[in-house]
Design a protein around this motif. Structure first.
Motif, PDB file in Angstrom:
ATOM      1  N   ALA A   1      11.679 -21.214 -13.254  1.00 46.80           N
ATOM      2  CA  ALA A   1      10.482 -20.049 -13.382  1.00 46.80           C
ATOM      3  C   ALA A   1       9.287 -19.804 -13.130  1.00 46.80           C
ATOM      4  CB  ALA A   1      11.426 -18.194 -13.937  1.00 46.80           C
ATOM      5  N   LEU A   2       8.478 -19.433 -13.090  1.00 48.49           N
ATOM      6  CA  LEU A   2       7.170 -19.225 -13.256  1.00 48.49           C
ATOM      7  C   LEU A   2       6.735 -17.844 -13.129  1.00 48.49           C
ATOM      8  CD1 LEU A   2       3.244 -19.681 -13.231  1.00 48.49           C
ATOM      9  CD2 LEU A   2       4.011 -20.762 -10.813  1.00 48.49           C
ATOM     10  N   VAL A   3       6.029 -17.290 -14.062  1.00 47.98           N
ATOM     11  CA  VAL A   3       5.650 -16.106 -13.895  1.00 47.98           C
ATOM     12  C   VAL A   3       3.651 -15.902 -13.881  1.00 47.98           C
ATOM     13  CG1 VAL A   3       5.979 -13.931 -15.737  1.00 47.98           C
ATOM     14  CG2 VAL A   3       7.906 -15.567 -14.937  1.00 47.98           C
ATOM     15  N   THR A   4       3.587 -15.105 -13.326  1.00 40.97           N
ATOM     16  CA  THR A   4       1.776 -15.043 -13.252  1.00 40.97           C
ATOM     17  C   THR A   4       1.924 -13.681 -13.575  1.00 40.97           C
ATOM     18  OG1 THR A   4       1.681 -13.742 -11.088  1.00 40.97           O
ATOM     19  CG2 THR A   4       1.700 -16.296 -11.387  1.00 40.97           C
ATOM     20  N   GLY A   5       0.845 -13.899 -14.558  1.00 43.10           N
ATOM     21  CA  GLY A   5       0.105 -12.556 -15.545  1.00 43.10           C
ATOM     22  C   GLY A   5       1.016 -12.465 -16.591  1.00 43.10           C
ATOM     23  N   GLY A   6       1.790 -13.592 -17.647  1.00 43.05           N
ATOM     24  CA  GLY A   6       2.090 -13.700 -18.147  1.00 43.05           C
ATOM     25  C   GLY A   6       1.734 -13.245 -20.013  1.00 43.05           C
ATOM     26  N   SER A   7       0.507 -12.872 -20.131  1.00 42.82           N
ATOM     27  CA  SER A   7      -0.399 -12.573 -21.099  1.00 42.82           C
ATOM     28  C   SER A   7      -0.054 -11.311 -22.084  1.00 42.82           C
ATOM     29  CB  SER A   7      -1.883 -13.168 -21.129  1.00 42.82           C
ATOM     30  OG  SER A   7      -2.292 -12.267 -20.545  1.00 42.82           O
ATOM     31  N   SER A   8       0.618 -10.458 -20.960  1.00 39.63           N
ATOM     32  CA  SER A   8       0.742  -9.333 -21.587  1.00 39.63           C
ATOM     33  C   SER A   8       1.821  -8.596 -20.709  1.00 39.63           C
ATOM     34  CB  SER A   8      -0.431  -7.756 -21.790  1.00 39.63           C
ATOM     35  OG  SER A   8      -1.155  -7.939 -20.436  1.00 39.63           O
ATOM     36  N   GLY A   9       2.347  -7.376 -21.045  1.00 37.69           N
ATOM     37  CA  GLY A   9       3.140  -6.210 -20.179  1.00 37.69           C
ATOM     38  C   GLY A   9       4.255  -7.100 -19.768  1.00 37.69           C
TER      39      GLY A   9
END
Length: 276
Positions: A6-14
């Protein structure tokens, strides 16, 4: 059985950060990608591979997908979570900012999807999870470009779903309601900078107050981001995921009301809900 990738973008928060953690706990091999790599150090220590990604940059996006394919040979799930909320009166928002909003929320999502689809087609399987919003089904004042971007995500996803089912690829929309995260604080800052003075200042004050409140502990009209993350895992793990998941406080009932109430009555409801 080999773990799905799985690839999750915007993974730095929230939502993105928590979704990456929960996917890892569910047995996925997880890559979390974001511009702020330094903020993903804890994810890296937990066994999640972290990569620098700017979804508006073709080379950056291409490098991320190539790295995952080189290391894993496949991508099974793409979670298009990267995005932000640009708020301000349409009259006052510079078109350069409107372009930035669409570049991140719409074209960035499309860019990442285009890059993974050839590989998913060859696999004959895959899941694209697009993080939309209840704000992709109805609008609030002073969020014209944000809502335009989420309406576009809804339309893109519906078209993609019809195109890709022949290849065994599922397309899922997740439509959160109010979520307690820094998203609201950032959106409120944008709003005050753009429309805090001038003819829309009264509207802006009320809406900014609502956005700020949504990021604070104890705000009863916002859910924790874990609610959305659990839904992402559910959709990623399902053999036949639903096409839409309305999650979090207010999402399902507000979407339903937007469909059944006359427009002017729903406008009054929105005005009251946003303290305007």
């Amino acid at each position: 059985m080999e773990a799905k990738v799985a690839l999750v973008t915007g993974g730095s928060s929230g939502i993105g950060e928590i979704a990456a953690k929960q996917l890892k706990e569910a047995g996925f091999t997880v890559y979390a990608a974001a511009r702020r790599v330094e903020r993903m150090e804890a994810l890296s220590h937990s066994g999640i591979r972290t990569l620098e990604l700017d979804v508006t940059d073709q080379e950056s996006a291409r490098d991320v997908v190539a790295t995952i394919l080189d290391e894993q040979g496949r991508i099974d799930v793409l979670v298009n979570n990267a995005g932000y909320g640009s708020y301000g009166a349409l009259e006052e928002v510079p078109l350069s900012e409107a372009q930035s909003q669409l570049d991140v929320n719409v074209l960035g999502l499309a860019r990442m999807t285009q890059l993974v689809l050839p590989h998913m087609r060859r696999q004959g399987t895959g899941t694209i999870i697009n993080i939309s919003s209840m704000g992709g089904r109805f609008s609030t004042p002073l969020g014209s470009w944000y809502h335009a971007s989420k309406y576009a995500v809804e339309g893109l996803s519906d078209a993609m779903r019809l195109e890709l089912r022949q290849f065994g690829i599922d397309v899922v929309l997740i439509e959160p309601g109010g979520i307690r995260s820094e998203w609201g604080t950032i959106a409120a800052k944008h709003l005050r900078q753009t429309s805090g003075d001038g003819p829309y200042s009264k509207l802006a004050a009320g809406m900014a107050s609502t956005l700020d409140a949504s990021s604070k502990p104890g705000y009863r009209l916002a859910s924790e981001p874990e609610v959305v993350a659990r839904t992402i895992v559910k959709a990623a793990s399902a053999d036949k995921p639903r096409t839409r998941y309305a999650v979090g406080i207010g999402s399902a009932p507000m979407i339903a009301l937007s469909k059944i109430l006359p427009n002017r009555l729903f406008d009054r409801l929105i005005s009251q809900a946003t303290r305007i």
